[in-house]
Structures are given as structure tokens and as C-alpha cells.
Design a protein around this motif. Structure first.
Motif, PDB file in Angstrom:
ATOM      1  N   ALA A  61     -11.809  58.345 -12.212  1.00 32.67           N
ATOM      2  CA  ALA A  61     -12.413  59.662 -12.392  1.00 32.67           C
ATOM      3  C   ALA A  61     -13.021  60.109 -11.076  1.00 32.67           C
ATOM      4  N   PRO A  62     -13.133  61.436 -10.838  1.00 37.61           N
ATOM      5  CA  PRO A  62     -13.808  61.894  -9.615  1.00 37.61           C
ATOM      6  C   PRO A  62     -15.177  61.255  -9.433  1.00 37.61           C
ATOM      7  N   LEU A  63     -15.944  61.125 -10.512  1.00 38.33           N
ATOM      8  CA  LEU A  63     -17.154  60.310 -10.503  1.00 38.33           C
ATOM      9  C   LEU A  63     -16.761  58.949 -11.072  1.00 38.33           C
ATOM     10  N   SER A  64     -16.236  58.079 -10.196  1.00 33.43           N
ATOM     11  CA  SER A  64     -15.657  56.827 -10.692  1.00 33.43           C
ATOM     12  C   SER A  64     -16.725  55.851 -11.179  1.00 33.43           C
ATOM     13  N   ILE A  65     -17.961  56.045 -10.776  1.00 29.32           N
ATOM     14  CA  ILE A  65     -19.088  55.295 -11.336  1.00 29.32           C
ATOM     15  C   ILE A  65     -20.146  56.312 -11.751  1.00 29.32           C
ATOM     16  N   LEU A  66     -20.558  56.264 -12.986  1.00 31.93           N
ATOM     17  CA  LEU A  66     -21.570  57.180 -13.516  1.00 31.93           C
ATOM     18  C   LEU A  66     -22.547  56.385 -14.361  1.00 31.93           C
ATOM     19  N   ARG A  67     -23.819  56.483 -13.984  1.00 31.49           N
ATOM     20  CA  ARG A  67     -24.873  55.735 -14.680  1.00 31.49           C
ATOM     21  C   ARG A  67     -24.550  54.233 -14.736  1.00 31.49           C
ATOM     22  N   GLY A  68     -23.959  53.726 -13.675  1.00 32.32           N
ATOM     23  CA  GLY A  68     -23.671  52.305 -13.574  1.00 32.32           C
ATOM     24  C   GLY A  68     -22.405  51.859 -14.262  1.00 32.32           C
ATOM     25  N   ARG A  69     -21.655  52.771 -14.871  1.00 35.08           N
ATOM     26  CA  ARG A  69     -20.432  52.406 -15.579  1.00 35.08           C
ATOM     27  C   ARG A  69     -19.211  52.908 -14.799  1.00 35.08           C
ATOM     28  N   HIS A  70     -18.200  52.030 -14.696  1.00 34.48           N
ATOM     29  CA  HIS A  70     -16.975  52.367 -13.987  1.00 34.48           C
ATOM     30  C   HIS A  70     -16.082  53.187 -14.916  1.00 34.48           C
ATOM     31  N   ARG A  71     -15.488  54.254 -14.373  1.00 31.45           N
ATOM     32  CA  ARG A  71     -14.793  55.221 -15.212  1.00 31.45           C
ATOM     33  C   ARG A  71     -13.360  55.446 -14.740  1.00 31.45           C
ATOM     34  N   ARG A  72     -12.441  55.527 -15.718  1.00 30.82           N
ATOM     35  CA  ARG A  72     -11.051  55.865 -15.461  1.00 30.82           C
ATOM     36  C   ARG A  72     -10.660  56.978 -16.445  1.00 30.82           C
ATOM     37  N   ARG A  73      -9.725  57.820 -16.022  1.00 31.41           N
ATOM     38  CA  ARG A  73      -9.340  58.956 -16.865  1.00 31.41           C
ATOM     39  C   ARG A  73      -7.837  58.968 -17.104  1.00 31.41           C
ATOM     40  N   LEU A  74      -7.468  59.398 -18.306  1.00 33.36           N
ATOM     41  CA  LEU A  74      -6.090  59.734 -18.632  1.00 33.36           C
ATOM     42  C   LEU A  74      -6.109  61.124 -19.250  1.00 33.36           C
ATOM     43  N   LEU A  75      -5.080  61.899 -18.958  1.00 33.29           N
ATOM     44  CA  LEU A  75      -5.045  63.286 -19.433  1.00 33.29           C
ATOM     45  C   LEU A  75      -3.758  63.511 -20.205  1.00 33.29           C
ATOM     46  N   LEU A  76      -3.896  63.912 -21.468  1.00 33.83           N
ATOM     47  CA  LEU A  76      -2.754  64.250 -22.314  1.00 33.83           C
ATOM     48  C   LEU A  76      -2.556  65.762 -22.281  1.00 33.83           C
ATOM     49  N   ASN A  83     -26.246  54.229  -8.853  1.00 35.93           N
ATOM     50  CA  ASN A  83     -25.652  54.170 -10.184  1.00 35.93           C
ATOM     51  C   ASN A  83     -24.389  55.020 -10.317  1.00 35.93           C
ATOM     52  N   CYS A  84     -24.143  55.922  -9.352  1.00 33.67           N
ATOM     53  CA  CYS A  84     -23.044  56.871  -9.461  1.00 33.67           C
ATOM     54  C   CYS A  84     -22.357  57.010  -8.108  1.00 33.67           C
ATOM     55  N   THR A  85     -21.105  57.439  -8.141  1.00 31.21           N
ATOM     56  CA  THR A  85     -20.425  57.774  -6.883  1.00 31.21           C
ATOM     57  C   THR A  85     -20.760  59.218  -6.539  1.00 31.21           C
ATOM     58  N   ALA A  86     -22.001  59.442  -6.191  1.00 33.13           N
ATOM     59  CA  ALA A  86     -22.493  60.784  -5.859  1.00 33.13           C
ATOM     60  C   ALA A  86     -23.571  60.656  -4.793  1.00 33.13           C
ATOM     61  N   ARG A 142     -12.443  46.211 -26.231  1.00 38.22           N
ATOM     62  CA  ARG A 142     -13.318  45.044 -26.406  1.00 38.22           C
ATOM     63  C   ARG A 142     -14.454  45.069 -25.391  1.00 38.22           C
ATOM     64  N   GLY A 143     -15.463  44.264 -25.695  1.00 41.38           N
ATOM     65  CA  GLY A 143     -16.567  44.046 -24.767  1.00 41.38           C
ATOM     66  C   GLY A 143     -17.347  45.311 -24.482  1.00 41.38           C
ATOM     67  N   SER A 144     -17.633  45.531 -23.210  1.00 39.16           N
ATOM     68  CA  SER A 144     -18.454  46.679 -22.818  1.00 39.16           C
ATOM     69  C   SER A 144     -17.648  47.957 -22.698  1.00 39.16           C
ATOM     70  N   VAL A 145     -16.343  47.890 -22.955  1.00 36.49           N
ATOM     71  CA  VAL A 145     -15.486  49.056 -22.736  1.00 36.49           C
ATOM     72  C   VAL A 145     -15.719  50.102 -23.827  1.00 36.49           C
ATOM     73  N   ARG A 146     -15.746  51.358 -23.403  1.00 33.17           N
ATOM     74  CA  ARG A 146     -15.848  52.473 -24.344  1.00 33.17           C
ATOM     75  C   ARG A 146     -14.803  53.517 -23.943  1.00 33.17           C
ATOM     76  N   ASP A 182     -18.647  48.174 -17.917  1.00 26.31           N
ATOM     77  CA  ASP A 182     -19.650  47.637 -16.983  1.00 26.31           C
ATOM     78  C   ASP A 182     -19.025  47.169 -15.674  1.00 26.31           C
ATOM     79  N   THR A 183     -17.744  46.807 -15.707  1.00 22.09           N
ATOM     80  CA  THR A 183     -17.073  46.337 -14.496  1.00 22.09           C
ATOM     81  C   THR A 183     -15.809  47.153 -14.268  1.00 22.09           C
ATOM     82  N   ALA A 184     -15.402  47.232 -12.995  1.00 28.50           N
ATOM     83  CA  ALA A 184     -14.178  47.946 -12.661  1.00 28.50           C
ATOM     84  C   ALA A 184     -12.970  47.255 -13.290  1.00 28.50           C
TER      85      ALA A 184
END
Length: 741
Positions: A689-704, A461-464, A726-730, A659-661
């Protein structure tokens, strides 16, 4: 909430009177992730004001909400406006707590209702059943009275009493009371509800303070007596008695009749802290944390609201308790990242504690032997005061630090304790003293590798990597909790008996210690082995009673413990926290290792600390060796200031998950294109993100990143409004991030 019970607890609405004034609308905030309050119509005959708890319809059910401040929204027409169902019979939410909720919601960009949910304890609004005890029958029937029965009658001469208390006072068993009731001597009756917490005695004899401690305590007492907002950093070397000093401020808070709140980063720390508090004040304080039973949480919440809990010690959630007159807020170990809540509403309890103190016109005291650079910067800017304790209490000396260069004196093959450390531990046991081995890594090994094909077992579920817990015979992900049995063969190539643990965790160090020191009594202190305050209290008792010779622990052992007979601390991997791209990595490593080193030599016997490292020349190691943490922090500040890195600039992270990359990449790309621009504004990313998949969700980061004089919240609001999700994105927002995973 049980809706039937909610109706029973509500005050009925009177029918409208003839000639009544026109009906009005009020905003009601509900504990759900809505953008703000909803308007409700106030029926004739019902009076409500901001802070009142009300029962209101929401879709097809009824919910408890809070009448909020400010004017009604007015966008919903009168014909569609739904009425307030009832006024809840409970303490209204005070204005300072409502302002805190608004402040946190605005600062963190969290929905106000989500913040409200942390403060609104609906279960606590249910009335407890009326206590029933015993009182004397009148007239008393003629019957033979034994000596135990006479004692019961004498005890009840002043009025009814609860059964347990009556048994204690009269020195009888419950069977005696039942027999007297059957004989007609006693009748059941309602009795006064007992006060849940005894009032601490501020003048109870406490420890003798040194002149330096007394001067520091005087400064804190003056802040409490001023009855105004201020922030004071109380810092000093480990073992200097900072707790005893700020407890004197708590005593003065009690003397002027106000309440005090003490926040601890780990509730496991409460065991020894509570002992210190009880010695100082004669009774224990109220406690607030997630391990309390529902009944005790309800009792404590009500006692705080009624002013019957003069002192509360708790985890970060205690910040949202309904104090009617909060007169002091203490944040112990203020540098600890455990004060940052990463899930749900993302906030830093240390910073919000300062806000709450300001809203309550109360002083805040931040306590640490290794203050965060954020707090130090506020002191240097004149926003915070500073009270310093330069020496250990009672004449104890600071421990000597030794760097063990693992390139020169490596451990034996397959082991992790170097010869100098092993010899130092043996010498400590020979002197009948206690030793500690510290490794900030749970489990047996952080990685399991196939020797045949090189496969590394990873969380699905995670990149760990999955961490081996040999005692439980399982592999576990420390990010999502996924666990599986240790396989007999490689899941990739099928080779049998080819899986090998790579690297040490505390379980593996315990195994090595058992082989090296077979006759010593060992105790492992980690979150796996100390699941709650009771286990921590038992561990502290066993160590203090000399029932343990060797303590093996993770970061839980670094925080606030006082073990008088512990004279040696060995750090197995001092380099562990320096890897990765965290801008605070060096600062955190210095803080953690200085804190764990401070466990040694806190009484008469001198202490010694051995740090095993492959990089003895690293500035962190040299700072620990010299003991000049102020110089180290000054260098850290000099490195961060030119690039506007915190605390000399502001940071906010956007974490896109899906849910998807592909979905995560699309939204992250759109956010990158819509990123704010301008002088003093930089946006980094998007990037995985360093943990690009966490709990089955694909993650991307932006830093202001912005200059300190630029508020990030307006930029974030406009930025988020420009990109549809939209969709599964948070998209999660983390203002002032402390973790970059």
C-alpha cells in the motif's frame, strides 16, 4: 452497558401458564462482529416480535440485542438454547432501519452486528429521571405574600412547573422558591417532561427567492408531496442559494407531518447553516454529531424516535437515527469524501442515504456546486433527476480566475507567496475588504530534513513523514497521531541546529503573512485551530463582524461558508492534490479549488481568485480558468469509461495488514493466487500500500475491478472464503474505495 441498570429497565417475564403453547425460538442480532443473529428461546409468557429490544445472555454476561427478521437458524439444539432474559422497555427498531442494516452489511461485507452497533444506542434506552418541579400546597398556609411570591402563585395556578421555567415566568430567583417551600407554600412534584426541540414553523417568513430558485424549490416540493422515493441532484454555481432552495423542501416535509434529515460532511459547517435554518424557520433544528454530550445524545435519540425532532442536521452517523416517519433526506456537499467512513464499517454515507430514502419511501436530494462524477453518471443514466441553478443569487457575479505561473513569477527565496499574490492581497486591504489564503496542508511544514546528512524524520509507526507543528513545538504524524518534541539535533547523525523545515503548511504561511502584512488581523481556520462547532461559530461571527482581515485556511474553508466582505482568494499551491496515483485526483482538485474560489465575491463587491501553479497548462487549471466544469467532467468520464473505472465499472479493495511484513506478504500472495477470474474481471496486486506501514501494521493491497454489470460482493465472498487468515493478519474490505492509501 451497566447490566444492573439494564435489568431495571427490562420488563419482567411472567411465569409460564398451565397449558401454554410450546416455546419458540427467535433470531437476535447483537452489536458485535458476529456473522449473523443467534437463536434464543422465548420463555412462556413473553411475546416478542421483530424489532423488539431484548436482554439476552452472552457468555457470562447479558447484552441488549434486537429480535431480527426471518426464521431462526435452528442449528443449535433445543437443549443448548439459552432463553431471552427480558424485553427492554424502549422503542422497537423499525423495519426500514433493520433493512438498512442488512443492506449495508450485505453491500460492504461488514458483520451485521457491527452495523447494528451504529444504530443501537444502548445508553439512550436508559430512562431519564422524572423531572421534579414545584406546585401549590393545598391548602395554602396563612402567611404574608410579597409581590414576587404573588407572581409565583399566579404562575402555578395552572399546575406544576419546573423550577427554571417558574423563575423565568414569575421573574424571581431560585431563593424565592426555596423560601416559599420552607414557608409551606410550595411542594415538590413531578412535572411534564419538556419537549426537547421546538417545532420549526414552515410558514415562518423566509428569504425572497429568485424566479430560478422558486422553480427549483417547486420541483423539490413536488417530490416531497409525492411521498415516494426519488433522487434529485440540486446543483448550481457557488453562491446560487442552494441551501435556501432545499430548505423549502424541508418546509413542505414539515407541512405534511414527516421528518427531515440533512447530512453535512463537516459538523464545523453547521454554524452558518444553523443561522440560515433559524432565520427560515424561527427555531433551531436537532443536531447530531460526536461532540454532543452523552445526555444530549440520549435526549436527541429519544426525541427522534418519538417524532419530537422534526428536523435533524448531522454528520454521517445521523443516518442511523430511529426516525419513525422520515420524509426527506438531504445530502449537502454530496461530492465530499468526508462522507466515506474509512474505519470500522466502511461505507459511503451519500450512497447509504439514498438507500435509506428508498426504504422509507422518501425523496433524497443531493446538493453540490461540483457534483461527483458518480452522481453525474446517475443523472445521465436517468436514475436521478437534476435541478440546476445557473447564476449567483442577488446579482452577485462569479469571481475572476487568474493563474499565477510560479515558473515566471516565483516567490522570493525562502517564501511561498508570489509577488502578484502579495500585491493583490495588499490592494484588497487597501479597499477595506477581506482576503483568504488557502493551502490544504496543516501544520508548519510537511517534512523536516537534516541539512548535514539528508535524514528525513519519519513516523516510527507509519511510512509517513512527521509534520512540524511549530506552535505546539512538536512533530506529529497525521495518520496515527504519534507526536514528539522537535529534537535539538539530528536523530541520525547527531548534528546540532541542522534540522530544516521543507515546504509550507498553514502555520508557515501565517508566519509569512505576519511579516508581509504586520498590521492586519489574521485568523487560521484548520481542524487544529477549530476543534469543534463552537470554535467554528465564533470564527464565522468574527469574520462577519469584520474583526478579521486575512483568513488563512485548509480545506475546511472551502465548504459552504458565506463571507460577504471576502473578495480575494489566493491558493498557495494549486498543484497539491494532483500528485499520486489516485484515479480521482484531478476530479477532487477541481472540486476543491472551485469550492474555495467560490468563497470570493458573494455579495456586491466582485471577487478575484489567484491560483499559484507550476502547471498552468494542466487540464484542471484550464477548467478552472474557463469555468467550464461540465466539459472537464465529460473528459474525465471519457477517460474512465473504456477501462471500466468508476463510475463506469466497480472497484473493491482488499487491504491485508499484519504485525510483520512476512505475514502480510504470505496472505497477500495467497489471495493473489486465489483471485477471481473471468471476462470483465481484473485483479491488480498484491502490492505494498502507499502507506505500507500504518499504526505499526504492515499493509498490502489488492484491487478488484469489474464491469458495472458484475456484482463484486459474491466474488469477494468466494475469494475470501478460499484463503485462511491466521495469526495477526487481518483482511479489510473496501467496496467502492475513495482513498487508495
Amino acid at each position: 452497558m451497566d447490566r444492573k441498570r439494564g435489568r431495571q429497565d427490562a420488563l419482567p417475564i411472567a411465569p409460564p401458564a398451565s397449558g401454554s403453547t410450546p416455546q419458540r425460538r427467535v433470531p437476535v442480532l447483537l452489536p458485535y462482529p458476529f456473522a449473523g443473529p443467534f437463536d434464543y428461546r422465548v420463555p412462556a409468557g413473553l411475546e416478542v416480535a421483530p424489532g423488539d429490544l431484548v436482554l439476552v445472555p452472552l457468555n457470562r454476561r447479558e447484552e441488549v440485542g434486537v429480535v431480527w427478521d426471518g426464521p431462526a437458524d435452528g442449528t443449535v439444539g433445543d437443549n443448548r438454547l439459552r432463553p431471552v432474559s427480558a424485553l427492554i422497555d424502549g422503542p422497537p427498531m423499525r423495519a426500514d432501519l433493520r433493512r438498512l442494516i442488512d443492506w449495508i452489511a450485505s453491500y460492504t461485507l461488514a458483520p451485521p452486528g457491527d452495523v447494528l452497533a451504529m444504530a443501537l444506542r444502548v445508553n439512550a434506552l436508559r430512562p431519564d429521571p422524572v423531572p421534579v418541579g414545584w406546585c401549590l400546597a393545598a391548602p395554602l398556609p396563612e402567611t404574608r405574600l410579597t409581590e414576587p411570591r404573588r407572581r409565583v402563585l399566579d404562575a402555578l395556578a395552572g399546575g406544576g412547573m419546573a423550577g427554571a421555567e417558574l423563575c423565568r415566568v414569575a421573574g424571581v430567583s431560585p431563593g424565592v422558591l426555596r423560601a416559599m417551600a420552607e414557608a409551606g407554600l410550595l411542594l415538590p412534584c413531578a412535572v411534564p417532561r419538556p419537549v426537547p426541540f421546538e417545532r420549526p414553523a414552515p410558514d415562518h417568513p423566509g428569504p425572497q427567492l429568485s424566479p430560478g430558485q422558486e422553480a427549483a424549490a417547486t420541483a423539490l416540493r413536488e417530490a416531497v408531496r409525492a411521498r415516494g422515493f426519488s433522487v434529485t441532484l440540486l446543483d448550481g454555481v457557488t453562491g446560487s442559494g442552494k441551501t435556501e432552495v432545499y430548505l423549502e423542501a424541508v418546509a413542505d416535509c414539515l407541512r405534511i407531518g414527516r421528518q427531515a434529515l440533512v447530512l453535512l460532511p463537516e459538523i464545523a459547517l453547521s454554524a452558518q447553516w444553523l443561522d440560515r435554518f433559524t432565520r427560515r424557520f424561527g427555531v433551531a433544528p436537532a443536531i447530531w454529531h460526536s461532540d454532543l454530550t452523552a445526555k444530549l445524545r440520549r435526549t436527541t435519540w429519544r426525541a427522534v424516535a418519538a417524532g419530537e425532532a422534526p428536523v435533524v442536521v448531522g454528520a454521517r452517523s445521523a443516518l442511523f437515527l430511529p426516525f419513525p416517519d422520515l420524509g426527506l433526506v438531504v445530502v449537502d456537499e454530496e461530492h465530499e469524501t468526508a462522507f466515506k467512513q474509512e474505519d470500522g464499517v466502511v461505507y459511503h454515507a451519500r450512497d447509504m442515504a439514498v438507500v435509506r430514502a428508498r426504504l422509507c419511501e422518501a425523496p433524497a436530494v443531493l446538493v453540490s456546486a461540483t457534483p461527483s462524477l458518480e452522481t453525474v453518471a446517475n443523472v445521465e443514466a436517468g436514475r436521478y433527476r437534476r435541478v440546476h441553478l445557473p447564476s449567483r443569487h442577488g446579482g452577485a457575479s462569479l469571481p475572476g480566475i487568474v493563474l499565477v505561473d510560479l515558473r515566471v513569477t516565483p516567490p522570493e527565496r525562502g517564501r511561498f507567496l508570489s509577488p502578484p499574490l502579495v500585491e493583490a492581497v495588499r490592494a484588497t486591504f487597501a479597499r477595506n475588504e477581506q482576503a483568504m489564503l488557502f493551502l490544504n496542508r496543516r501544520g508548519y511544514a510537511p517534512l523536516t530534513l537534516c541539512r548535514a546528512c539528508g535524514h528525513r524524520i519519519q513516523c516510527p509507526n507509519c511510512t509517513a513523514w512527521l509534520v512540524e507543528h511549530r506552535a505546539r513545538r512538536e512533530l506529529q504524524c497525521h495518520h496515527c497521531g504519534h507526536a514528539t518534541e522537535i529534537p535539538a539535533r539530528c536523530p541520525e547523525c547527531g548534528a546540532e541546529h541542522s534540522l530544516a523545515p521543507v515546504g509550507p503548511g498553514v502555520e508557515r504561511i501565517t508566519e509569512e503573512a505576519a511579516a508581509l502584512f504586520p498590521d492586519v488581523r489574521r485568523l487560521v481556520m484548520a481542524s487544529d485551530t477549530l476543534p469543534g462547532p463552537h470554535a467554528s461559530a465564533e470564527a464565522a461571527r468574527a469574520i462577519a463582524a469584520r474583526e478579521v482581515d486575512l483568513i488563512i485556511g485548509t480545506q475546511i474553508v472551502a465548504k459552504g461558508w458565506h463571507f460577504p466582505h471576502l473578495t480575494l482568494v489566493g491558493v498557495v499551491d494549486a498543484d497539491l492534490g494532483l500528485a499520486g496515483g489516485d484515479l480521482r485526483a484531478a476530479e477532487r482538485t477541481v472540486q476543491l479549488l472551485h469550492q474555495v474560489a467560490g468563497r470570493a465575491g458573494r455579495a456586491e463587491a466582485p471577487g478575484r481568485v489567484l491560483l499559484q501553479t507550476f502547471s498552468p497548462e494542466h487540464p484542471v487549471m484550464q477548467a478552472l480558468l474557463s469555468g467550464d466544469l461540465a466539459e472537464f467532467m465529460a473528459r474525465e468520464a471519457a477517460q474512465r469509461r473504456p477501462g471500466n473505472w468508476p463510475p463506469y465499472g466497480r472497484l473493491a479493495a482488499l487491504i491485508v495488514s499484519a504485525d510483520t511484513a512476512e505475514a502480510a506478504d504470505v496472505t497477500a500472495r495467497d489471495l493473489g493466487r486465489a483471485a477471481p477470474t473471468g471476462e470483465g474481471i481484473v485483479v491488480l496486486g498484491p502490492a505494498p500500500a502507499p502507506l505500507s506501514i500504518l499504526r505499526g501494521r504492515h499493509r498490502r493491497r489488492l484491487l478488484l475491478k469489474t464491469r458495472r454489470d458484475i456484482a463484486v460482493q459474491p466474488l469477494l465472498r468466494d475469494w475470501l472464503a478460499a484463503v485462511p487468515v491466521r495469526g495477526s493478519v487481518r483482511v479489510d474490505v473496501d467496496v467502492d474505495p475513495v482513498s487508495f492509501l
